[in-house]
Design a protein around this motif. Structure first.
Motif, mmCIF file in Angstrom:
data_model
loop_
_atom_site.group_PDB
_atom_site.id
_atom_site.type_symbol
_atom_site.label_atom_id
_atom_site.label_comp_id
_atom_site.label_asym_id
_atom_site.label_seq_id
_atom_site.Cartn_x
_atom_site.Cartn_y
_atom_site.Cartn_z
ATOM 1 N N ARG A 154 0.781 -1.327 0.060
ATOM 2 C CA ARG A 154 0.136 -0.166 0.061
ATOM 3 C C ARG A 154 0.890 1.222 0.095
ATOM 4 N NH1 ARG A 154 -5.270 -1.769 0.925
ATOM 5 N NH2 ARG A 154 -5.434 -3.820 2.006
ATOM 6 N N ASP A 155 0.413 2.242 -0.514
ATOM 7 C CA ASP A 155 1.112 3.547 -0.522
ATOM 8 C C ASP A 155 1.572 4.161 0.752
ATOM 9 O OD1 ASP A 155 1.203 3.629 -3.396
ATOM 10 O OD2 ASP A 155 -0.675 4.856 -3.624
ATOM 11 N N ARG A 156 0.600 4.225 1.796
ATOM 12 C CA ARG A 156 0.739 4.852 2.878
ATOM 13 C C ARG A 156 1.310 3.694 4.047
ATOM 14 N NH1 ARG A 156 -1.453 9.853 3.569
ATOM 15 N NH2 ARG A 156 -1.741 9.473 5.620
#
Ligand SMILES: [Zn+2]
Ligand SMILES: [Zn+2]
Length: 69
Positions: free
Chosen positions: A50-52
């Motif tokens: 995931r990006d975060r």
């Protein structure tokens, strides 16, 4: 809830800031290590992370175990 490690050290009932994600004991700001953690998507094609980043708390005992050989 009070910090387990402070209780062991005889420092009294220090208020805990979180719960160790490994052993589930309560830790205070001194004894806990808040570390970023990359979350993984279950299954699927392409990028698997995931990006975060998320975060988690581990106590000093579990943190020492994680960084030990
Ligand atoms: Zn403590
Ligand atoms: Zn722990």
């Amino acid at each position: 809830m009070k910090c387990y490690d402070c209780d062991l050290d005889g420092r009294g009932a220090t208020t805990g800031i979180g719960i160790c994600s490994r052993c589930n004991l309560v830790v205070c700001a001194d004894h806990g290590h808040v570390t970023p953690t990359v979350l993984h998507r279950p299954g699927g094609l392409g990028k698997a992370t995931r990006d975060r980043p998320g975060r988690r708390v581990v106590c000093r005992t579990c943190h020492a175990a994680e960084v030990s050989a």
